[in-house]
Design a protein around this motif. Sequence first.
Motif, mmCIF file in Angstrom:
data_model
loop_
_atom_site.group_PDB
_atom_site.id
_atom_site.type_symbol
_atom_site.label_atom_id
_atom_site.label_comp_id
_atom_site.label_asym_id
_atom_site.label_seq_id
_atom_site.Cartn_x
_atom_site.Cartn_y
_atom_site.Cartn_z
ATOM 1 N N LYS A 1 7.053 -21.960 -0.883
ATOM 2 C CA LYS A 1 5.827 -21.187 -0.765
ATOM 3 C C LYS A 1 6.114 -19.731 -1.099
ATOM 4 N N VAL A 2 5.054 -18.995 -1.378
ATOM 5 C CA VAL A 2 5.169 -17.562 -1.658
ATOM 6 C C VAL A 2 4.855 -16.800 -0.379
ATOM 7 N N GLN A 3 5.759 -15.934 0.018
ATOM 8 C CA GLN A 3 5.550 -15.134 1.223
ATOM 9 C C GLN A 3 4.749 -13.887 0.880
ATOM 10 N N ASN A 4 3.713 -13.629 1.665
ATOM 11 C CA ASN A 4 2.829 -12.483 1.442
ATOM 12 C C ASN A 4 3.000 -11.457 2.553
ATOM 13 N N PHE A 5 2.690 -10.208 2.230
ATOM 14 C CA PHE A 5 2.684 -9.135 3.224
ATOM 15 C C PHE A 5 1.587 -8.146 2.860
ATOM 16 N N ASN A 6 1.314 -7.227 3.766
ATOM 17 C CA ASN A 6 0.231 -6.261 3.595
ATOM 18 C C ASN A 6 0.627 -5.234 2.532
ATOM 19 N N LYS A 7 0.013 -5.351 1.371
ATOM 20 C CA LYS A 7 0.364 -4.464 0.260
ATOM 21 C C LYS A 7 -0.070 -3.034 0.513
ATOM 22 N N ALA A 8 -1.217 -2.828 1.163
ATOM 23 C CA ALA A 8 -1.720 -1.474 1.407
ATOM 24 C C ALA A 8 -0.775 -0.694 2.310
ATOM 25 N N ALA A 9 -0.279 -1.331 3.372
ATOM 26 C CA ALA A 9 0.649 -0.655 4.276
ATOM 27 C C ALA A 9 1.958 -0.315 3.570
ATOM 28 N N ALA A 10 2.437 -1.227 2.707
ATOM 29 C CA ALA A 10 3.675 -0.968 1.974
ATOM 30 C C ALA A 10 3.522 0.203 1.014
ATOM 31 N N GLY B 1 2.765 -7.230 -3.280
ATOM 32 C CA GLY B 1 2.430 -7.796 -1.974
ATOM 33 C C GLY B 1 3.016 -9.174 -1.738
ATOM 34 N N LYS B 2 4.025 -9.564 -2.535
ATOM 35 C CA LYS B 2 4.655 -10.875 -2.405
ATOM 36 C C LYS B 2 6.164 -10.712 -2.472
ATOM 37 N N SER B 3 6.864 -11.667 -1.890
ATOM 38 C CA SER B 3 8.324 -11.609 -1.902
ATOM 39 C C SER B 3 8.888 -12.997 -2.158
ATOM 40 N N ASN B 4 10.115 -13.036 -2.630
ATOM 41 C CA ASN B 4 10.848 -14.283 -2.831
ATOM 42 C C ASN B 4 12.329 -13.967 -2.771
ATOM 43 N N TYR B 5 13.150 -14.999 -2.823
ATOM 44 C CA TYR B 5 14.588 -14.782 -2.666
ATOM 45 C C TYR B 5 15.182 -14.014 -3.846
ATOM 46 N N PHE B 6 14.556 -14.094 -5.024
ATOM 47 C CA PHE B 6 15.100 -13.390 -6.182
ATOM 48 C C PHE B 6 14.945 -11.872 -6.019
ATOM 49 N N LYS B 7 13.803 -11.434 -5.484
ATOM 50 C CA LYS B 7 13.649 -10.001 -5.218
ATOM 51 C C LYS B 7 14.681 -9.528 -4.200
ATOM 52 N N GLY B 8 14.911 -10.346 -3.181
ATOM 53 C CA GLY B 8 15.930 -9.977 -2.206
ATOM 54 C C GLY B 8 17.311 -9.885 -2.814
ATOM 55 N N LEU B 9 17.634 -10.810 -3.701
ATOM 56 C CA LEU B 9 18.938 -10.786 -4.362
ATOM 57 C C LEU B 9 19.089 -9.530 -5.216
ATOM 58 N N MET B 10 18.035 -9.134 -5.930
ATOM 59 C CA MET B 10 18.117 -7.920 -6.750
ATOM 60 C C MET B 10 18.332 -6.677 -5.888
ATOM 61 N N LEU B 11 17.682 -6.605 -4.731
ATOM 62 C CA LEU B 11 17.875 -5.448 -3.856
ATOM 63 C C LEU B 11 19.305 -5.398 -3.320
ATOM 64 N N ILE B 12 19.860 -6.569 -2.978
ATOM 65 C CA ILE B 12 21.248 -6.603 -2.494
ATOM 66 C C ILE B 12 22.207 -6.159 -3.587
ATOM 67 N N LEU B 13 21.984 -6.617 -4.826
ATOM 68 C CA LEU B 13 22.861 -6.216 -5.933
ATOM 69 C C LEU B 13 22.738 -4.726 -6.229
ATOM 70 N N CYS B 14 21.533 -4.189 -6.094
ATOM 71 C CA CYS B 14 21.363 -2.738 -6.255
ATOM 72 C C CYS B 14 22.159 -1.975 -5.207
#
Length: 470
Positions: free
Chosen positions: A218-227, A438-451
């Motif tokens: 599934k695609v995880q969602n979060f509040n885009k306006a707050a972010a 306003g969405k997240s997945n494991y690939f975005k997390g991996l890119m942040l860790i590599l950064c």
Amino acid sequence: RPVSKSVETNFPLYFFDYYLCSDTMVKHWKLPGLDDMVSIEEKVDLESDEETPLNSTQPTNKRQSFNFEANHVISPSKVSSSSVLRTMQRISLLRSIYVVLFKAKINVLLPFGPIAITLHYLSKKHGFVFFFSLVGITPLAERLGYVTEQLAFYTGPTVGGLLNATFGNATEMIISIYALKNGMMRVVQQSLLGSILSNMLLVLGCAFFCGGVVHKHKVQNFNKAAALVNSGLLLMAVMGLLFPAVLHFTHTEVHKGKSELALSRFSSCIMLIAYASYLFFQLKSQTNLYSSVDEPRENNEEDSVEDEAPEITQGEAIGWLAMLTLSISVLSGYLVDAIQGASEAMNMPVAFISVILLPIVGNAAEHASAIMFAMKDKLDITLGVAIGSSTQISMFVIPFCVIVGWIMGKPMDLNFQLFETATLFITVLVVAFMLQEGKSNYFKGLMLILCYLIVAASFFVHVDPSNDDD
């Protein structure tokens, strides 16, 4: 002897009075102070039997003595109830000690703190003192975040959120004040910068990655306006740090060495006002902007029922909060004193220690809680922990340290040097692009860790310029 009708009628009461006044009752109840009272009562009864014949008034006297005895029997019950209350409080205290100090597995690292203090006085090996202090602060920082969450159950979500954000960064503030007191302005700047980078790249990246792996279908969602609001505040913080650095490196100051410091103090006051306005906007004015966007409400309600039961009382939470803050303060002093010696002993740049190692310890609580909430598909809380903590450090803790340095007479400014400021600016841009959907997945997390790994490697080969170099 003839017994009157009244005595026969009241014989059961007379017998019951006699039993209450007998030694059997005293030995059975074991009430202190009743032995003397019973002996006096028996003497009075004997004297009355010799002088006065038995008549109908005797049961009345006995009933009066029974009332007198009953009043004394009630008071020991109060004493026993107070002892039961003290026992319950003692049990609650023992349970609180178990929950805070022994229940979490990370508490196996607690003995490293006393070991670091012992090594500080018995040897001059700053590398070991620094390492053991670093490890010893880790469980204290994690427990501080846990106690703050427990206190939030009693203070409500508004005050609880503010307490969670404030005491979540208490470790960084304490370390910064100790370093500022010792005149180590660069350690303060780099450690606070490292906290922002760690929260935005490492903590958020691990949370996105773990949440994406657990919820891979599934695609995880979060509040885009707050972010986006938090991203805008982070860009404002970059602006506050950028202009003093540019003013310094372009040599365009009106008064060399003074204009940069004056601009930093003025910008710090403006940033504090902006952060106070942000708190009012978030907590009072536009609360609907920060509402959760979690879709499965029914499932989250079941989780909230399990999570919303506090494990310690409010008084115990306040007491543990004070004790843990004091412990972190004591251990932070030894940690700061050993930084320079540890850098030489481990052949490691001070910039790498300040930007990478210290923030990982300070963000232990945020790291654990952010990953936990992401795995429960509560990304709004995850962003509040990671991005909210970065916003508080950049808009509150850094300006606060500048004002504290102003009071101490220390030249603490917002000139974080060109390399550090550029690193922060690029990091904020990368994270802002990651959050704009306003969405997240494991690939975005991996890119942040590599950064974050690229940033860590950059500071490992970075030599901090001396204060004499312009």
